[in-house]
Scaffold this active site. Structure first.
Site, PDB file in Angstrom:
ATOM      1  N   HIS A  22       0.842  -1.201   0.000  1.00  0.00           N
ATOM      2  CA  HIS A  22       0.000   0.000   0.000  1.00  0.00           C
ATOM      3  C   HIS A  22       0.870   1.241   0.000  1.00  0.00           C
ATOM      4  CE1 HIS A  22      -3.756  -2.157   0.920  1.00  0.00           C
ATOM      5  NE2 HIS A  22      -2.955  -2.985   1.566  1.00  0.00           N
ATOM      6  N   GLY A  48      -5.284   7.240   0.242  1.00  0.00           N
ATOM      7  CA  GLY A  48      -5.523   8.308  -0.731  1.00  0.00           C
ATOM      8  C   GLY A  48      -4.561   8.313  -1.894  1.00  0.00           C
ATOM      9  N   LYS A  58      -2.465   1.819  -6.684  1.00  0.00           N
ATOM     10  CA  LYS A  58      -2.995   0.737  -5.848  1.00  0.00           C
ATOM     11  C   LYS A  58      -2.557  -0.622  -6.388  1.00  0.00           C
ATOM     12  CE  LYS A  58      -6.965   3.473  -4.405  1.00  0.00           C
ATOM     13  NZ  LYS A  58      -6.222   3.939  -3.234  1.00  0.00           N
ATOM     14  N   HIS A  91       1.357   8.968 -19.571  1.00  0.00           N
ATOM     15  CA  HIS A  91       2.513   9.811 -19.227  1.00  0.00           C
ATOM     16  C   HIS A  91       3.720   9.457 -20.089  1.00  0.00           C
ATOM     17  CE1 HIS A  91       0.021   9.641 -15.487  1.00  0.00           C
ATOM     18  NE2 HIS A  91       0.249  10.945 -15.528  1.00  0.00           N
ATOM     19  N   HIS A 105       9.043   5.664 -14.896  1.00  0.00           N
ATOM     20  CA  HIS A 105       9.579   6.978 -14.487  1.00  0.00           C
ATOM     21  C   HIS A 105      10.826   6.890 -13.622  1.00  0.00           C
ATOM     22  CE1 HIS A 105       6.135   8.982 -16.167  1.00  0.00           C
ATOM     23  NE2 HIS A 105       5.293   8.418 -15.324  1.00  0.00           N
TER      24      HIS A 105
HETATM   25 MN    MN Z   1       1.167   6.896 -16.159  1.00  0.00          MN
END
Ligand code: MN
Length: 424
Positions: A46, A50, A54, A199, A162
Site C-alpha cells: 500500500h 488516498g 494501488k 505519461h 519513471h
Molecule cells: Mn502513467
C-alpha cells in the site's frame, strides 16, 4: 502445463478494421508461446491512504485472467525477487541501499530530500521489497525471451517507466523496464520500446538517450505541465542516439480512432526502419477514458488494439503494465490484453465466479460503455502534423545498427538458483 498449440487460432475481433494486420497474417498462423509472471505478494503493498497507485489492481487483474481461464493457454511463473546485484545494473548502490533501509516514519532522514522521496513517491512499508518483486518479473520475462524459451512474456506488475538511476519518480522506485532492456541487449542487437501510458516514458528514454540500440517510442499527453513535463516532439536523442528517441505528444481527450491512426502508422514505420530483434511494450492503462489521473479517452478495445497490432509483427515481445488508476478498468484492460496475447476470445460478461466481483458493478461487463468523458482536443490536422513529423524522422533513421557480439555476457541471475520458484 498442457499445451493446446494444435488448437486452431481464432480471430480476436469480429470487426474488420485490422487492415495493416493482414500483411503479417501469414506469420501468425501458429499460436505464440506465452509466459506469464505473477507473484501474488505484489498486490499486498500500500502506498498509503488516498494514494492513487494501488497494487491491489494486480490481484483484480489476475482474478479476471483466471476467471476467463486464460491460464490454460500460457505458462504461469512465480518469478524470483530481483537481487541487489540485478538492481545495480541500472540503479546506484547508495540509492538501492536507501530504498532498503528507509522505513515509514523516518522523516528525519537527511537522504529523503536527496533521493526525492515525497508525496508522489512516499516511503511505505516494504517499498524495497515491492520494487524488487515487480522488477524480478520483468527481468525473468526478459531472460526467457532472450533465451528463446517463449515468444511473449507478460508482467502486469512491471512497466514503472519513471524511475531514475538515482531517485524514484511518479510512483516508480526501480525501473524494471530499463533493467529488462539491458538484459535483452545481451543477446539482441536492437530493442524497440513502445509506451502507451498516458505519461511520457521519461525514465526509459533518458536511460537510452545516447544509444542507437534501443529505439524508444512514447505516446502520451503533453502540455499544460502534465507530468512529467518531458516528451516533446523535439526530443529525439543525442550523439549516437540521435533519432532513436521518438515522442508522440498528444492533447487531452484523444479517442481510439485518432490514437490508432497515429499509433499504427508510426509503429509500423519504426519496425520497418529499425528492424528490432525484440519489443518491450509498456501498457500503462491510465490512457483509458475515465482514468483517475489520465486525460485520454481510449476504450479498452482501442487500448487492446495497440497490443494486438504490436503482437501481429511476431517479434519476441515483453509486455508490461504501468500506470492505471481507475483500478476496475485497469484490470479489465490487462485481462483483455492477456486474452489477445494468448489468442483467446473472451465474453463481454465478466466471469461470474470472482471474489472481487463487486468492483465491476453495476454492469459486470468487460467493456463498460461509459469510458468517454473528456473533450477531444486532437484535431485531424494536429494528428497529421505529429504523424508526418515522426514518419519524416524515421526516414532519416541512420539504418538499423548492427552490433558485433564478441563475448555474450551471462544471464543476470542463475536460473538454477531460482528454478524451484517457478510453478508451471
Ligand atoms: Mn502513467
Amino acid at each position: 502445463m498442457p499445451s493446446d498449440e494444435q488448437q486452431q487460432q481464432q480471430p480476436i475481433f469480429e470487426g474488420g478494421h485490422f487492415s495493416l494486420l493482414e500483411n503479417h497474417s501469414n506469420l501468425s498462423e501458429a499460436r505464440s508461446k506465452v509466459f506469464y509472471f505473477h507473484n501474488p505478494q505484489v498486490s499486498n503493498y500500500h502506498y498509503g491512504i488516498g494514494h492513487p497507485m494501488k497494487p491491489h489492481r494486480l490481484a483484480l487483474t489476475h482474478s479476471l485472467v483466471l476467471g476467463y481461464d486464460l491460464h490454460h493457454r500460457m505458462t504461469i511463473f512465480n518469478p524470483h525477487i530481483a537481487t541487489r546485484e540485478e538492481l545495480a545494473h541500472f540503479h546506484s548502490e547508495d540509492y538501492i541501499e536507501f530504498l532498503k533501509r528507509t522505513m515509514p516514519g523516518d522523516s528525519s532522514n537527511p537522504d529523503l530530500a536527496r533521493f526525492n522521496i515525497g508525496d508522489d513517491c512516499p516511503i511505505f512499508e516494504g517499498m524495497h521489497q515491492f520494487s524488487s518483486i515487480y522488477t524480478g518479473g520483468s527481468l525473468e520475462g526478459a531472460l526467457k525471451i532472450k533465451n528463446g524459451e517463449c515468444d511473449i512474456a507478460i508482467n502486469w506488475s512491471g512497466g514503472l517507466h519513471h524511475a531514475k538511476k538515482n531517485e524514484p519518480s511518479g510512483f516508480c522506485y526501480t525501473n524494471d523496464i530499463v533493467l529488462a532492456i539491458l538484459e535483452l541487449l545481451k543477446t539482441f542487437p536492437r530493442v524497440l520500446y513502445i509506451d502507451i501510458d498516458v505519461h511520457h516514458g521519461d525514465g526509459v528514454q533518458e536511460a537510452f538517450y545516447l544509444s542507437d540500440r534501443v529505439l524508444t517510442m512514447s505516446f502520451h499527453k503533453y502540455g499544460n505541465g502534465f507530468f512529467p513535463g518531458t516528451g516533446d516532439l523535439s526530443e529525439i536523442g543525442v550523439k549516437r542516439g540521435k533519432f532513436f528517441s521518438i515522442n508522440v505528444p498528444l492533447r487531452n481527450g484523444v479517442d481510439d480512432a485518432g490514437y490508432l491512426y497515429v499509433f499504427k502508422s508510426t509503429v509500423q514505420a519504426a519496425i520497418e526502419s529499425f528492424r528490432p530483434s525484440a519489443i518491450v511494450l509498456q501498457c500503462g492503462a491510465d490512457s483509458l477514458g475515465c482514468d483517475r489521473l489520465g486525460t485520454f479517452n481510449l476504450s479498452i478495445r482501442g487500448h487492446g488494439e495497440c497490443v494486438a497490432f504490436v503482437k501481429s509483427f511476431c517479434i519476441p515481445l515483453l509486455v508490461l503494465g504501468g500506470g492505471g488508476y481507475t483500478i476496475r478498468n485497469v484490470s479489465r484492460c490487462w485481462a483483455y490484453e492477456t486474452a489477445i496475447l494468448v489468442d483467446a476470445q473472451v465474453s463481454n460478461d465478466l466471469p461470474p465466479e470472482n471474489e472481487y466481483r463487486e468492483f465491476f458493478a453495476p454492469d459486470y461487463k468487460l467493456h463498460p460503455n461509459t469510458l468517454n468523458k473528456i473533450d477531444n482536443m486532437n484535431s485531424r490536422t494536429y494528428l497529421d502534423a505529429v504523424r508526418i513529423s515522426v514518419l519524416e524522422r524515421l526516414r532519416y533513421l541512420p539504418g538499423a545498427p548492427s552490433v558485433q557480439m564478441q563475448q555474450v555476457p551471462g544471464d543476470a541471475f542463475d536460473l538454477q538458483l531460482h528454478s524451484s520458484d517457478s510453478e508451471e
